[in-house]
Design an enzyme around this catalytic site. Structure first.
Site, short mmCIF file in Angstrom:
data_model
loop_
_atom_site.label_atom_id
_atom_site.label_comp_id
_atom_site.label_asym_id
_atom_site.label_seq_id
_atom_site.Cartn_x
_atom_site.Cartn_y
_atom_site.Cartn_z
CB SER A 106 -3.42 -34.28 -1.50
OG SER A 106 -3.30 -33.23 -0.55
CB SER A 108 -3.98 -28.60 -2.16
OG SER A 108 -4.60 -28.26 -3.38
CB CYS A 109 -1.73 -31.63 1.58
SG CYS A 109 -3.49 -31.64 1.96
CB THR A 110 2.61 -31.69 -1.71
OG1 THR A 110 2.20 -33.04 -1.46
CG2 THR A 110 4.10 -31.65 -1.97
CB ALA A 113 3.80 -29.62 3.57
#
Length: 214
Positions: A106, A108-110, A113
């Site tokens: 996703s 935001s998660c990318t 990370a």
């Protein structure tokens, strides 16, 4: 409001020829037109009827404890992106950053990370390990780590068991898994809990600030 259309028959022909039995309120069908409640985003499955429980029946709920600062969180053993089992106890003796995120790939998660990746040398300099946890399976984690060149461990909590045991709160009335980061010291005690769903990169700033003060 529900409207009822009657066929073109005389009213007497529609009346029952025998006395109907008393109906119990417990057995009255409730037609479910929509699966979405108006209250807090709760969803219910479609059903042609729903039995109303009697007042004497009990409703069981499960309450999960929340991990607080100064506590040792519940341990876990999960599979990483290579299918190997990893336990929290493996990291004892050094600080560890455990961050829960909603889903691989996703936006935001990318972004989060990759921010951990770009600051990974700073975490290593502080003697800390970084561990990401989501409900994705190991194969998804493997692709996510490869696509974004992530040098740290990703763990698969497919049943969200650890998320619940740690008390990670959900967002958007429960529709979105929470984004929460914990910093544990070398004794395994929580020193920081940071929650920010919509500013994922701030998790890195806050954790580094804390690690540099330990």
């Amino acid at each position: 409001m529900v409207s009822i259309s009657l066929p073109n028959h005389s009213l007497p022909s529609l009346l029952p020829t025998h006395k109907p039995k008393n109906l119990s309120s417990q057995n009255l069908p409730i037609l479910a037109k929509s699966s979405r409640s108006q209250f807090y985003g709760l969803k219910f499955s479609h059903s042609s009827s729903l039995s109303i429980p009697s007042s004497s029946s009990s409703v069981k709920t499960t309450i999960f404890a929340k991990v607080n600062k100064g506590e040792v969180p519940p341990s876990f053993t999960l599979k990483d992106q290579d299918g190997k089992t990893v336990s929290l106890s493996k990291f004892k003796g050094k600080p560890v950053v455990v961050y829960f995120y909603p889903a691989d790939e996703s936006p935001s998660c990318t972004k989060q990370a990759c921010a951990f990746r770009d600051s990974y040398e700073k975490f290593k300099k502080a003697g800390a390990e970084v561990v990401g946890i989501s409900g994705d399976d190991p194969s998804s984690h493997k692709a996510f780590a490869k696509n974004n060149r992530l040098p740290f461990t990703l763990l698969s909590d497919e049943a969200n068991k650890i998320r619940k045991e740690w008390g990670v709160p959900a967002d958007l009335f429960g529709a979105l898994p929470g984004r929460q980061t914990y910093v544990l010291d070398k004794n395994g005690m929580v020193q920081l809990i940071y929650n920010n769903q919509f500013q994922p990169e701030k998790h890195i700033d806050e954790t580094l600030k804390l690690l540099q003060s330990l």
